[in-house]
Design a protein around this motif. Structure first.
Motif, PDB file in Angstrom:
ATOM      1  N   GLY A  83      41.894  -4.368  31.826  1.00 50.64           N
ATOM      2  CA  GLY A  83      43.321  -4.277  32.112  1.00 50.64           C
ATOM      3  C   GLY A  83      43.931  -5.644  31.892  1.00 50.64           C
ATOM      4  O   GLY A  83      43.226  -6.642  31.730  1.00 50.64           O
ATOM      5  N   ARG A  84      45.235  -5.676  31.889  1.00 51.94           N
ATOM      6  CA  ARG A  84      45.913  -6.952  31.725  1.00 51.94           C
ATOM      7  C   ARG A  84      46.990  -7.094  32.784  1.00 51.94           C
ATOM      8  O   ARG A  84      47.562  -6.116  33.246  1.00 51.94           O
ATOM      9  N   ALA A  85      47.225  -8.338  33.146  1.00 50.55           N
ATOM     10  CA  ALA A  85      48.255  -8.670  34.137  1.00 50.55           C
ATOM     11  C   ALA A  85      48.949  -9.939  33.656  1.00 50.55           C
ATOM     12  O   ALA A  85      48.335 -10.753  32.956  1.00 50.55           O
ATOM     13  N   PRO A  86      50.194 -10.108  34.023  1.00 52.93           N
ATOM     14  CA  PRO A  86      50.886 -11.343  33.636  1.00 52.93           C
ATOM     15  C   PRO A  86      50.169 -12.567  34.199  1.00 52.93           C
ATOM     16  O   PRO A  86      49.662 -12.543  35.316  1.00 52.93           O
ATOM     17  N   HIS A  87      50.124 -13.617  33.395  1.00 55.41           N
ATOM     18  CA  HIS A  87      49.520 -14.875  33.833  1.00 55.41           C
ATOM     19  C   HIS A  87      50.406 -15.467  34.922  1.00 55.41           C
ATOM     20  O   HIS A  87      51.621 -15.596  34.728  1.00 55.41           O
ATOM     21  N   PRO A  88      49.851 -15.841  36.073  1.00 62.14           N
ATOM     22  CA  PRO A  88      50.692 -16.342  37.163  1.00 62.14           C
ATOM     23  C   PRO A  88      51.375 -17.673  36.863  1.00 62.14           C
ATOM     24  O   PRO A  88      52.451 -17.952  37.409  1.00 62.14           O
ATOM     25  N   GLY A  89      50.799 -18.485  35.978  1.00 60.19           N
ATOM     26  CA  GLY A  89      51.373 -19.790  35.687  1.00 60.19           C
ATOM     27  C   GLY A  89      52.146 -19.876  34.387  1.00 60.19           C
ATOM     28  O   GLY A  89      52.818 -20.863  34.133  1.00 60.19           O
ATOM     29  N   ASP A  90      52.029 -18.838  33.549  1.00 60.14           N
ATOM     30  CA  ASP A  90      52.675 -18.880  32.236  1.00 60.14           C
ATOM     31  C   ASP A  90      53.084 -17.456  31.866  1.00 60.14           C
ATOM     32  O   ASP A  90      52.257 -16.649  31.452  1.00 60.14           O
ATOM     33  N   GLY A  91      54.345 -17.155  32.016  1.00 54.34           N
ATOM     34  CA  GLY A  91      54.859 -15.813  31.763  1.00 54.34           C
ATOM     35  C   GLY A  91      54.701 -15.335  30.330  1.00 54.34           C
ATOM     36  O   GLY A  91      54.895 -14.162  30.045  1.00 54.34           O
ATOM     37  N   ARG A  92      54.356 -16.237  29.420  1.00 55.54           N
ATOM     38  CA  ARG A  92      54.171 -15.837  28.025  1.00 55.54           C
ATOM     39  C   ARG A  92      52.767 -15.292  27.766  1.00 55.54           C
ATOM     40  O   ARG A  92      52.501 -14.735  26.717  1.00 55.54           O
ATOM     41  N   GLN A  93      51.862 -15.474  28.736  1.00 55.77           N
ATOM     42  CA  GLN A  93      50.476 -15.088  28.523  1.00 55.77           C
ATOM     43  C   GLN A  93      50.065 -13.940  29.449  1.00 55.77           C
ATOM     44  O   GLN A  93      50.732 -13.649  30.437  1.00 55.77           O
ATOM     45  N   TRP A  94      48.934 -13.345  29.091  1.00 55.74           N
ATOM     46  CA  TRP A  94      48.329 -12.281  29.874  1.00 55.74           C
ATOM     47  C   TRP A  94      46.952 -12.719  30.340  1.00 55.74           C
ATOM     48  O   TRP A  94      46.277 -13.479  29.654  1.00 55.74           O
ATOM     49  N   LEU A  95      46.536 -12.201  31.485  1.00 56.58           N
ATOM     50  CA  LEU A  95      45.162 -12.359  31.929  1.00 56.58           C
ATOM     51  C   LEU A  95      44.461 -11.017  31.752  1.00 56.58           C
ATOM     52  O   LEU A  95      44.964  -9.982  32.204  1.00 56.58           O
ATOM     53  N   LEU A  96      43.322 -11.044  31.094  1.00 59.82           N
ATOM     54  CA  LEU A  96      42.528  -9.842  30.890  1.00 59.82           C
ATOM     55  C   LEU A  96      41.398  -9.836  31.909  1.00 59.82           C
ATOM     56  O   LEU A  96      40.814 -10.883  32.204  1.00 59.82           O
ATOM     57  N   SER A  97      41.076  -8.671  32.433  1.00 56.42           N
ATOM     58  CA  SER A  97      39.965  -8.567  33.375  1.00 56.42           C
ATOM     59  C   SER A  97      39.362  -7.171  33.277  1.00 56.42           C
ATOM     60  O   SER A  97      39.995  -6.232  32.783  1.00 56.42           O
ATOM     61  N   LEU A  98      38.136  -7.064  33.753  1.00 58.30           N
ATOM     62  CA  LEU A  98      37.496  -5.756  33.818  1.00 58.30           C
ATOM     63  C   LEU A  98      38.219  -4.907  34.856  1.00 58.30           C
ATOM     64  O   LEU A  98      38.607  -5.406  35.917  1.00 58.30           O
ATOM     65  N   THR A  99      38.399  -3.637  34.560  1.00 61.17           N
ATOM     66  CA  THR A  99      38.909  -2.717  35.564  1.00 61.17           C
ATOM     67  C   THR A  99      37.758  -2.359  36.500  1.00 61.17           C
ATOM     68  O   THR A  99      36.583  -2.639  36.200  1.00 61.17           O
ATOM     69  N   ALA A 100      38.063  -1.728  37.611  1.00 61.86           N
ATOM     70  CA  ALA A 100      37.000  -1.288  38.525  1.00 61.86           C
ATOM     71  C   ALA A 100      36.059  -0.333  37.789  1.00 61.86           C
ATOM     72  O   ALA A 100      34.826  -0.424  37.912  1.00 61.86           O
ATOM     73  N   GLU A 101      36.619   0.566  37.005  1.00 61.45           N
ATOM     74  CA  GLU A 101      35.800   1.510  36.230  1.00 61.45           C
ATOM     75  C   GLU A 101      35.008   0.775  35.157  1.00 61.45           C
ATOM     76  O   GLU A 101      33.838   1.094  34.900  1.00 61.45           O
ATOM     77  N   GLY A 102      35.613  -0.221  34.509  1.00 62.62           N
ATOM     78  CA  GLY A 102      34.909  -1.010  33.508  1.00 62.62           C
ATOM     79  C   GLY A 102      33.734  -1.759  34.116  1.00 62.62           C
ATOM     80  O   GLY A 102      32.644  -1.812  33.533  1.00 62.62           O
ATOM     81  N   THR A 103      33.937  -2.316  35.301  1.00 61.68           N
ATOM     82  CA  THR A 103      32.848  -3.017  35.996  1.00 61.68           C
ATOM     83  C   THR A 103      31.731  -2.048  36.332  1.00 61.68           C
ATOM     84  O   THR A 103      30.549  -2.349  36.120  1.00 61.68           O
ATOM     85  N   ARG A 104      32.078  -0.877  36.833  1.00 58.08           N
ATOM     86  CA  ARG A 104      31.065   0.124  37.185  1.00 58.08           C
ATOM     87  C   ARG A 104      30.264   0.538  35.957  1.00 58.08           C
ATOM     88  O   ARG A 104      29.030   0.576  35.988  1.00 58.08           O
ATOM     89  N   ARG A 105      30.952   0.811  34.858  1.00 62.96           N
ATOM     90  CA  ARG A 105      30.277   1.248  33.632  1.00 62.96           C
ATOM     91  C   ARG A 105      29.403   0.136  33.042  1.00 62.96           C
ATOM     92  O   ARG A 105      28.290   0.385  32.589  1.00 62.96           O
ATOM     93  N   LEU A 106      29.915  -1.113  33.054  1.00 66.64           N
ATOM     94  CA  LEU A 106      29.150  -2.232  32.521  1.00 66.64           C
ATOM     95  C   LEU A 106      27.887  -2.458  33.352  1.00 66.64           C
ATOM     96  O   LEU A 106      26.801  -2.674  32.808  1.00 66.64           O
ATOM     97  N   LYS A 107      28.006  -2.397  34.666  1.00 69.43           N
ATOM     98  CA  LYS A 107      26.839  -2.582  35.532  1.00 69.43           C
ATOM     99  C   LYS A 107      25.813  -1.469  35.314  1.00 69.43           C
ATOM    100  O   LYS A 107      24.609  -1.717  35.374  1.00 69.43           O
ATOM    101  N   ALA A 108      26.277  -0.265  35.031  1.00 72.21           N
ATOM    102  CA  ALA A 108      25.345   0.837  34.754  1.00 72.21           C
ATOM    103  C   ALA A 108      24.569   0.566  33.463  1.00 72.21           C
ATOM    104  O   ALA A 108      23.355   0.808  33.398  1.00 72.21           O
TER     105      ALA A 108
END
Length: 156
Positions: A83-108
């Motif tokens: 998923g992506r969320a706005p970067h807290p320090g720079d509104g022009r950028q995004w932060l990408l992270s694993l979703t809860a489902e992505g984490t579960r699937r990757l760990k599997a």
């Protein structure tokens, strides 16, 4: 009398070949039809290891150009891995992270691959050889760190 101690170039060649073969076996051995590609797994692994990243940071970690990641990141997002969320320090950028489902699937996936590896180790190595393998892993971690990989050990 000739030395039986291999020189660094011989060790490097043997190690590269062994690590490459093992990596290929691990990638192909547990690949399910719905499993992500090697490239996607690499990106997911970076996010798992480093936490939320900007696309630019992620491209740097993967050592690829940002343009090379754009489609892959869009696919991972559409598939629910990241998923992506706005970067807290720079509104022009995004932060990408694993979703809860992505984490579960990757760990599997990681558990499946580690279980296959553990089974192979148990079937082929005795206790002394397993202890030696642990020592070899520490040596490989040190080599990786020396190459700039900042190896992260997972226990001894």
């Amino acid at each position: 009398m000739a030395s039986t101690i291999p020189d660094p170039a011989q060790c490097a060649s043997r190690l590269r070949g062994s690590v490459s073969l093992l990596a290929r076996q691990l990638r192909s051995g547990s690949a399910a039809a719905d499993s992500p590609s090697v490239a996607k797994l690499s990106v997911l692994g970076q996010l798992h290891q480093h936490g939320p990243c900007t696309p630019t940071t992620l491209a740097g970690l993967e050592r690829v150009k940002l343009q090379s990641l754009t489609r892959l990141l869009a696919e991972l997002e559409a598939e629910g891995w990241i998923g992506r969320a706005p970067h807290p320090g720079d509104g022009r950028q995004w932060l990408l992270s694993l979703t809860a489902e992505g984490t579960r699937r990757l760990k599997a996936i990681m558990r499946t691959r580690e279980a296959a590896l553990a089974e192979a180790i148990g079937a082929t190595l005795d206790a002394d050889q397993r202890a030696l393998l642990q020592q070899a892993c520490a040596l490989i971690d040190g080599i990786s760190a020396a190459l700039g990989g900042n190896a992260k050990t997972t226990g001894s």
